[in-house]
Design a protein around this motif. Structure first.
Motif, PDB file in Angstrom:
ATOM      1  N   ASN A  18      -4.627   2.485  -5.148  1.00 24.11           N
ATOM      2  CA  ASN A  18      -3.755   1.461  -4.716  1.00 24.11           C
ATOM      3  C   ASN A  18      -4.257   0.141  -5.130  1.00 24.11           C
ATOM      4  OD1 ASN A  18      -2.259  -0.500  -2.652  1.00 24.11           O
ATOM      5  ND2 ASN A  18      -0.817   0.912  -3.751  1.00 24.11           N
ATOM      6  N   ASN A  59       3.622  -9.290  -4.097  1.00 25.21           N
ATOM      7  CA  ASN A  59       2.481  -8.778  -3.642  1.00 25.21           C
ATOM      8  C   ASN A  59       1.374  -9.812  -3.174  1.00 25.21           C
ATOM      9  OD1 ASN A  59       3.402  -6.128  -4.722  1.00 25.21           O
ATOM     10  ND2 ASN A  59       2.176  -6.293  -6.764  1.00 25.21           N
ATOM     11  N   LEU A 108      -3.099  -3.714  -6.077  1.00 21.56           N
ATOM     12  CA  LEU A 108      -2.022  -4.675  -6.334  1.00 21.56           C
ATOM     13  C   LEU A 108      -2.195  -6.026  -7.412  1.00 21.56           C
ATOM     14  CD1 LEU A 108      -0.726  -5.214  -2.737  1.00 21.56           C
ATOM     15  CD2 LEU A 108      -0.109  -3.408  -4.457  1.00 21.56           C
ATOM     16  N   TYR A 156      -2.589   0.240 -13.383  1.00 19.20           N
ATOM     17  CA  TYR A 156      -3.548  -0.495 -12.233  1.00 19.20           C
ATOM     18  C   TYR A 156      -3.994  -1.696 -12.886  1.00 19.20           C
ATOM     19  CZ  TYR A 156      -3.502   4.134 -10.127  1.00 19.20           C
ATOM     20  OH  TYR A 156      -3.385   5.337  -9.766  1.00 19.20           O
ATOM     21  N   GLY A 181       0.813  -1.290   0.086  1.00 18.12           N
ATOM     22  CA  GLY A 181      -0.082  -0.089   0.081  1.00 18.12           C
ATOM     23  C   GLY A 181       0.634   1.317  -0.013  1.00 18.12           C
ATOM     24  N   THR A 182       2.013   1.171   0.223  1.00 16.69           N
ATOM     25  CA  THR A 182       2.926   2.456   0.493  1.00 16.69           C
ATOM     26  C   THR A 182       4.344   2.358  -0.233  1.00 16.69           C
ATOM     27  OG1 THR A 182       4.031   1.595   2.390  1.00 16.69           O
ATOM     28  CG2 THR A 182       2.186   2.744   2.808  1.00 16.69           C
ATOM     29  N   THR A 185       0.752   6.181  -9.076  1.00 20.59           N
ATOM     30  CA  THR A 185       1.143   5.472 -10.427  1.00 20.59           C
ATOM     31  C   THR A 185       0.120   5.466 -11.411  1.00 20.59           C
ATOM     32  OG1 THR A 185       1.740   3.346 -11.318  1.00 20.59           O
ATOM     33  CG2 THR A 185       0.423   3.311  -9.427  1.00 20.59           C
ATOM     34  N   ALA A 212      -1.222  -5.542   0.999  1.00 19.06           N
ATOM     35  CA  ALA A 212      -2.342  -4.681   0.829  1.00 19.06           C
ATOM     36  C   ALA A 212      -2.984  -4.142   2.102  1.00 19.06           C
ATOM     37  CB  ALA A 212      -3.323  -5.049  -0.256  1.00 19.06           C
ATOM     38  N   ILE A 224      -1.083  -2.794  -9.764  1.00 16.38           N
ATOM     39  CA  ILE A 224       0.478  -2.465  -9.641  1.00 16.38           C
ATOM     40  C   ILE A 224       1.301  -3.662  -9.658  1.00 16.38           C
ATOM     41  CG2 ILE A 224       1.949  -0.874  -8.609  1.00 16.38           C
ATOM     42  CD1 ILE A 224      -0.442   0.527  -7.230  1.00 16.38           C
ATOM     43  N   ARG A 259      -8.579   1.475  -2.418  1.00 14.73           N
ATOM     44  CA  ARG A 259      -7.507   0.643  -1.787  1.00 14.73           C
ATOM     45  C   ARG A 259      -7.875  -0.762  -2.166  1.00 14.73           C
ATOM     46  NH1 ARG A 259      -5.533   4.337  -1.755  1.00 14.73           N
ATOM     47  NH2 ARG A 259      -4.314   5.820  -0.535  1.00 14.73           N
ATOM     48  N   TYR A 317       4.870   1.751  -3.460  1.00 20.15           N
ATOM     49  CA  TYR A 317       4.905   2.293  -4.780  1.00 20.15           C
ATOM     50  C   TYR A 317       4.617   3.687  -4.837  1.00 20.15           C
ATOM     51  CZ  TYR A 317       4.508  -2.734  -5.894  1.00 20.15           C
ATOM     52  OH  TYR A 317       4.910  -4.276  -5.720  1.00 20.15           O
TER      53      TYR A 317
END
Length: 324
Positions: A285, A245, A287, A138, A129-130, A135, A180, A140, A219, A132
């Protein structure tokens, strides 16, 4: 909720240390390791849910900043699960120097201790969650640029790099899971990273729901059982990848989370208090979990609404117990 134990390699007799074993993830992981046959020691400053920790887990109370206590906990261990962190993501009063001293330097001391103790592998709880940052791609993937917007994320990324360095210099095996937004039973509603727990706690008590920003940030939420199953597989993974991830692979806005919680709690529409947005919050965000699902038997098993219901049941029972 975990996928069948037969899908995991057994850890019979393997000596495992869970650093941060008194927390949300730590208790769940320590109990799961016991069920897989491991000999488990859990280390931390305090045990948030003492009645939830399996009695077969050896509890060691100590501070991460105390090298002697950490060395004693690591002595004789084969696998160390490093879940400790000095801060939480998104904290408005974050102090990078404090996070560096506690998380990064503390981890370097831990790595030196593990080398001396002949620990075979470290499995690290990093942060999908932090690490990256912002961006436009998606979901990610692990190969995406890493531009953290918080001291927490910078610290997690720095630790990943030091793990790679110690592997190169000393042959210390490591595996980093970029997690995540985890949620589920045992999560404290009082910590800033537990938005599901905080909202559920308020909803079940009929209180307004607090939301940072407009509530349109997105999220990736993953149930704690799915996170734990990834850690169990990481304990023996022998493929070429060192970072993966762990998430659901889908995204939810915070406003949608609030609506789903209102539905699960049966409260109807609650008042929502919107606070000023936080500088560390990226807009989206989500993943990419294709690497871990390709490399291991892991798949997220717990659907969002099912996980939310189980968490609500646990939290409602917890609130009822307070009133007795």
């Amino acid at each position: 909720m975990l996928i069948a134990n037969t899908d995991f390699p057994r850890l019979d007799g393997t000596r495992c240390l869970v650093m941060g074993g008194g927390g949300f993830l730590g208790v769940h992981l320590a109990n799961a390791l016991i069920r897989q046959g491991a000999v488990v020691r859990a280390f931390g400053r305090s045990l948030a849910n003492p009645n939830e920790l399996d009695e077969r887990v050896h509890w060691s109370c100590g501070h991460f900043e105390d090298p002697a206590a950490v060395a004693e906990a690591a002595r004789g261990q084969e696998i160390v699960f490093h879940l400790l962190s000095g801060s939480v993501p998104g904290h408005p009063g974050q102090k990078p120097t404090s996070d560096l001293e506690t998380s990064v330097l503390g981890t370097l001391r831990l790595l030196d201790i593990c080398n001396v103790a002949a620990v075979r592998r470290i499995v690290f709880a990093s942060s999908g969650g932090t690490v990256y940052g912002p961006t436009d791609r998606y979901p990610i993937p692990e190969a995406a640029p890493t531009d953290p917007m918080s001291a927490y994320g910078v610290g997690k990324l720095a630790i990943e790099k030091y793990l790679a360095l110690y592997h190169h210099l000393y042959g210390l095996e490591y595996f980093a899971l970029r997690i995540a937004n985890a949620y589920g039973p045992l999560q404290s509603p009082l910590k800033r990273q537990g938005v599901v727990a905080a909202m559920l706690d308020h909803a079940l008590a009929g209180k307004p729901l607090e939301i940072w920003g407009t509530g349109e940030i997105v999220r990736d939420f993953v149930h704690i059982d799915d996170v734990v199953s990834a850690f169990l597989l990481a304990a023996t993974y022998d493929g070429p990848h060192r970072v993966m991830n762990v998430g659901s692979g889908t995204g939810l806005s915070i406003n949608q989370v609030a609506s789903d919680i209102e539905a699960i709690a049966g409260t109807g529409h609650l008042e929502r208090i919107y606070r000023a947005g936080r500088a560390a919050d990226v807009p989206v965000n989500i993943l990419d979990i294709s690497l871990i699902t390709r490399e291991t038997p892991w798949q997220p098993q717990c659907a969002w609404h099912d996980g939310l219901r189980s968490t609500a049941r646990w939290m409602a029972a917890r609130q009822s117990a307070r009133l007795v």
